[in-house]
Write an enzyme that holds these catalytic residues in place. Structure first.
Site, mmCIF file in Angstrom:
data_model
loop_
_atom_site.group_PDB
_atom_site.id
_atom_site.type_symbol
_atom_site.label_atom_id
_atom_site.label_comp_id
_atom_site.label_asym_id
_atom_site.label_seq_id
_atom_site.Cartn_x
_atom_site.Cartn_y
_atom_site.Cartn_z
ATOM 1 N N LYS A 182 1.901 -3.388 6.586
ATOM 2 C CA LYS A 182 2.255 -3.641 5.179
ATOM 3 C C LYS A 182 3.778 -3.531 4.976
ATOM 4 O O LYS A 182 4.384 -4.336 4.261
ATOM 5 C CB LYS A 182 1.525 -2.650 4.259
ATOM 6 C CG LYS A 182 0.018 -2.862 4.212
ATOM 7 C CD LYS A 182 -0.335 -4.117 3.421
ATOM 8 C CE LYS A 182 -1.789 -4.454 3.427
ATOM 9 N NZ LYS A 182 -2.146 -5.654 2.677
ATOM 10 N N SER A 233 0.822 -1.209 0.000
ATOM 11 C CA SER A 233 0.000 0.000 0.000
ATOM 12 C C SER A 233 0.854 1.256 0.000
ATOM 13 O O SER A 233 1.960 1.263 0.562
ATOM 14 C CB SER A 233 -0.860 -0.011 1.269
ATOM 15 O OG SER A 233 -1.457 1.236 1.457
ATOM 16 N N TYR A 249 -1.851 0.285 10.251
ATOM 17 C CA TYR A 249 -2.138 -0.485 9.032
ATOM 18 C C TYR A 249 -0.938 -0.421 8.077
ATOM 19 O O TYR A 249 -0.445 -1.448 7.600
ATOM 20 C CB TYR A 249 -3.399 0.074 8.358
ATOM 21 C CG TYR A 249 -3.537 -0.333 6.918
ATOM 22 C CD1 TYR A 249 -3.902 -1.637 6.591
ATOM 23 C CD2 TYR A 249 -3.265 0.569 5.881
ATOM 24 C CE1 TYR A 249 -4.007 -2.028 5.268
ATOM 25 C CE2 TYR A 249 -3.375 0.187 4.564
ATOM 26 C CZ TYR A 249 -3.737 -1.115 4.262
ATOM 27 O OH TYR A 249 -3.830 -1.500 2.949
#
Ligand code: UDP
Length: 323
Positions: A144, A116, A140
């Site tokens: 990643k 991402s 988050y």
């Protein structure tokens, strides 16, 4: 190729599966259906309902032998990741370790991973290339980035070749209308706009109009999900052919503001889409735009559907069926 697509019933995953099937590959979808849905499955593919936390099931499934694995199974709410990081640690990081270990044990050596733009954080310069500083502004994004690091080690130690695809803002739906499932409880701009257009929500909140951008609202790089799907196919072919691992930023290379998105949606849907200015959302950078020069050069990838009218129209075609 015979491929296992983990998270293949989700929004991006279903488009990836469609692309592999369209190109003659054999696909098994593995998904726990927590956010994905059965409507997104295709009759040409196989489906196994399961969770990446279930190690024996992963081992059993992978024993069937696969030429490659596409890993899209993850929790993806930025806000939730800041309130419940432990959920993200377990689902995203532990889940990926389970997958990698099962893949490695069963001799799967090629993985395409959903990364991402959230790994980058506040841009130091624009457009953002692959070498840009990685400073995730939320948990988050950290998960990643951590998985990219783990993949680098498994490349070195276990000879697992991977492509990490850093998506910018994925939007749109299959231009041929073959994907029916809508996202449940979306937190992203375009599905929220679409839910306002269909009347499911009353209005849109625009998070901040005092950014240093042309109209004060945030600028993002919106890229069509079918273009992202094509990149998975090209990346899988690339890591097989060259027995190598790499990372790619995937965007349209065009910046569009929130107000421009709303205006375009009003034009395409013919709906008023009421919107009000709300406070900034914590952690939102003002401007994020990718360069995908490396993906163009290395994978020969080129965004085909990522112009604003196609993005909006393909989204609206999916949502208006649910009017
Ligand atoms: N946004 C907004 N209202 C919403 C959802 C998003 O104004 O209800 C804005 C958000 O602040 C950001 C842009 O839309 O500038 C894209 O947000 P999204 O959550 O879709 O993706 P992100 O860029 O955070 O990954």
């Amino acid at each position: 190729m015979k491929l296992l697509v983990v998270g293949g019933a989700g929004y991006i995953g279903s488009h990836v599966v469609r692309c592999f099937l369209d190109n003659g590959h054999n696909v098994t979808v593995f998904d726990n259906l927590s956010t994905g849905c059965r409507e997104n499955l295709f009759k040409e593919g196989e489906f196994i309902q399961g969770d990446i936390l279930d190690i024996p099931l992963l081992q059993e499934v992978m024993a069937g032998g696969f030429d490659g694995l596409v890993h899209l199974a993850a929790l993806k709410s930025v806000e939730e990741s800041m309130s419940f990081p432990e959920k993200y640690s377990v689902n995203n990081i532990t889940g990926t370790l389970n997958l990698l270990n099962a893949a490695s044990e069963s001799g799967i050596r090629h993985i395409v991973f959903s990364s991402s733009a959230a790994i980058f954080g506040n841009p130091q310069y624009l457009p953002i290339d692959e070498d840009h500083l990685k400073n995730p502004p939320n948990y988050y994004g950290f998960t990643k980035l951590e998985i990219e690091h783990i993949l680098q080690w498994y490349d070195r130690l276990k000879k697992i070749r991977f492509a990490a695809l850093r998506y910018f803002n994925a939007v749109g739906y299959d231009p041929e209308g073959r994907i029916a499932g809508l996202e449940k409880n979306p937190a992203n701009l375009v599905p929220i706009i679409m839910e306002v257009a269909t009347g499911k929500r009353k209005k849109l909140q625009i998070f901040g109009d005092d950014y240093d951008t042309r109209d004060g609202t945030c600028i993002r790089d919106y890229v069509h999900v079918s273009d992202l799907a094509t990149a998975h196919l090209l990346a899988m072919e690339y890591i097989h052919k060259f027995n190598t691992s790499d990372c790619f930023n995937l965007g349209s290379e065009k910046g569009t503001s929130v107000l421009e998105m709303v205006e375009s949606a009003r034009e395409i849907t013919g709906k008023p889409i009421p919107a009000e200015i709300a406070p900034r959302r914590p952690g939102d950078p003002g401007n994020l735009v990718a360069t995908s020069a490396k993906a163009y050069k290395t994978l020969k990838w080129k965004a085909q559907y990522s112009d604003l009218p196609t993005l909006m129209e393909s989204s609206w075609n999916a949502y208006k069926k649910h009017l």
